[in-house]
Write a protein that holds these residues in place. Structure first.
Motif, mmCIF file in Angstrom:
data_model
loop_
_atom_site.group_PDB
_atom_site.id
_atom_site.type_symbol
_atom_site.label_atom_id
_atom_site.label_comp_id
_atom_site.label_asym_id
_atom_site.label_seq_id
_atom_site.Cartn_x
_atom_site.Cartn_y
_atom_site.Cartn_z
ATOM 1 N N MET A 1 3.701 -6.210 -1.795
ATOM 2 C CA MET A 1 2.686 -5.339 -1.230
ATOM 3 C C MET A 1 1.313 -5.950 -1.455
ATOM 4 O O MET A 1 1.007 -6.404 -2.552
ATOM 5 N N TYR A 4 -1.368 -5.944 -4.829
ATOM 6 C CA TYR A 4 -0.692 -5.602 -6.075
ATOM 7 C C TYR A 4 -0.149 -6.860 -6.733
ATOM 8 O O TYR A 4 0.333 -7.765 -6.062
ATOM 9 N N GLN A 6 2.539 -9.162 -8.221
ATOM 10 C CA GLN A 6 3.928 -9.237 -7.791
ATOM 11 C C GLN A 6 4.875 -9.275 -8.993
ATOM 12 O O GLN A 6 4.674 -10.049 -9.921
ATOM 13 N N SER A 15 14.310 -0.928 -8.172
ATOM 14 C CA SER A 15 14.917 -2.041 -7.454
ATOM 15 C C SER A 15 16.394 -1.786 -7.215
ATOM 16 O O SER A 15 17.022 -0.993 -7.888
ATOM 17 N N GLN A 178 5.712 -0.062 -7.531
ATOM 18 C CA GLN A 178 5.591 -0.865 -6.320
ATOM 19 C C GLN A 178 6.877 -0.774 -5.494
ATOM 20 O O GLN A 178 6.836 -0.682 -4.263
ATOM 21 N N ASN A 179 8.018 -0.799 -6.187
ATOM 22 C CA ASN A 179 9.290 -0.666 -5.472
ATOM 23 C C ASN A 179 9.411 0.696 -4.812
ATOM 24 O O ASN A 179 9.867 0.809 -3.668
ATOM 25 N N ARG A 181 6.950 2.587 -3.840
ATOM 26 C CA ARG A 181 6.023 2.617 -2.691
ATOM 27 C C ARG A 181 6.662 1.932 -1.493
ATOM 28 O O ARG A 181 6.551 2.414 -0.353
ATOM 29 N N GLY A 182 7.341 0.819 -1.725
ATOM 30 C CA GLY A 182 8.015 0.132 -0.625
ATOM 31 C C GLY A 182 9.093 0.987 0.007
ATOM 32 O O GLY A 182 9.256 0.996 1.233
ATOM 33 N N GLU A 185 7.385 3.758 2.127
ATOM 34 C CA GLU A 185 6.850 3.247 3.389
ATOM 35 C C GLU A 185 7.973 2.883 4.363
ATOM 36 O O GLU A 185 7.826 3.050 5.575
ATOM 37 N N LYS A 186 9.092 2.406 3.831
ATOM 38 C CA LYS A 186 10.220 2.041 4.698
ATOM 39 C C LYS A 186 10.783 3.254 5.424
ATOM 40 O O LYS A 186 11.117 3.181 6.618
ATOM 41 N N TYR A 235 3.717 11.195 -1.102
ATOM 42 C CA TYR A 235 4.121 10.087 -1.967
ATOM 43 C C TYR A 235 4.234 10.491 -3.432
ATOM 44 O O TYR A 235 5.231 10.179 -4.105
#
Length: 280
Positions: A1, A4, A6, A15, A178-179, A181-182, A185-186, A235
């Motif tokens: 993202m 951010y 990584q 994950s 972060q995971n 958030r991904g 968004e997906k 979110y």
């Protein structure tokens, strides 16, 4: 993202599970097993629900009396310092949700920005930050969370209700969000900034959790900020929802050794599993 730090590959609470692990296999956990796998259950006569045969903390009937009584805490595991922080002098028994948090250090290879973010929040240099400091640290990366969500994050990553978090746990929280958030968004396919019932079902399924329509409706009603009128969650509440499902499922799996979707709990175990999620 973008923007951010990584994380290392496959790092983080959200994950995907490693291939070949029992709970990574299809169907998702909680899905009904094939009919051929059903086994007749043994039913035993029992006292009325909630009425134990002996008071809690009393030794089982027929016990010789040696050793700790039923319900007594386990002996505390060895405490080891880390990252230059001394180990605490004493701690509550192992398994207690109010056990002390063992000091930790940053995992090797942690992004310097994550380290700096923690150090800024840790103003007293204690090596631990509290709930409000964690909330502020996460907001520096445009991740605004309610204190309840922060408390739930802290509980799941530390397994205590002390509401303190160290470098190791902070790093895991940071990368895992972060995971999440991904994932959000997906499955927010219409880019509304919200996840509806169908999108939530698919998101949970992608994480390996199969929930019934009745459970899905309860989740949406609980985590919809409009009280279920909008039938969608934002979110912040999506994080809380997924953490609740994942956390409760992981606790259940500890008792479901054969991965059947069935488990037996004592009253004490049940209360200790559920209450931390209610009081977060």
């Amino acid at each position: 993202m973008s923007g951010y730090p990584q994380p290392p590959p496959n790092y983080g609470y959200g994950s995907a599970p490693p291939p070949g692990k029992p709970y990574a296999a299809s169907p998702p956990y909680g899905a009904p097993p094939p009919a051929a796998q059903h086994q007749p259950q043994q039913h035993q006569a029992s006292s009325p629900y909630g009425a134990p045969s002996a008071p809690y903390a009393a030794p089982p009937h027929g016990s010789s009396g040696g050793g700790a009584g039923y319900g007594a805490p386990y002996a505390a595991p060895p405490q080891h310092g880390g990252g230059g922080y001394p180990a605490p002098a004493s701690a509550p028994g192992y398994g207690s949700p109010f056990g002390a948090l063992v000091p930790s250090s940053f995992p090797p290879g942690t992004d310097p920005n994550v380290v700096a973010c923690f150090q800024i929040a840790d103003q007293d240099g204690s090596g631990l930050i509290d709930d409000k400091e964690l909330q502020k640290a996460l907001s520096s990366y445009n991740q605004s969370f309610s204190l309840r969500t922060v408390h739930l994050l802290m509980y799941l990553f530390t397994q205590t209700n002390t509401r303190k978090i160290g470098p190791k746990e902070f790093t895991a929280v940071f990368y895992s969000l972060q995971n999440w958030r991904g994932i959000f968004e997906k499955f927010d396919r219409d880019r509304s900034g919200k996840i509806d019932s169908n999108e939530l079902r698919d998101a949970l399924g992608s994480l390996g959790f199969s929930v019934s329509p009745a459970v899905l409706d309860l989740l949406v009603s609980k985590f919809d900020k409009t009280g279920g009128h909008m039938k969608a969650i934002e979110y912040d509440n999506f994080i809380e929802c997924c953490l609740t499902v994942k956390g409760l499922t992981e606790k259940f799996k500890e008792k479901d050794k054969a991965y059947t979707g069935h488990a037996t709990f004592s009253y004490e175990d049940f209360m200790l599993i559920v209450l931390p999620f209610l009081i977060a």
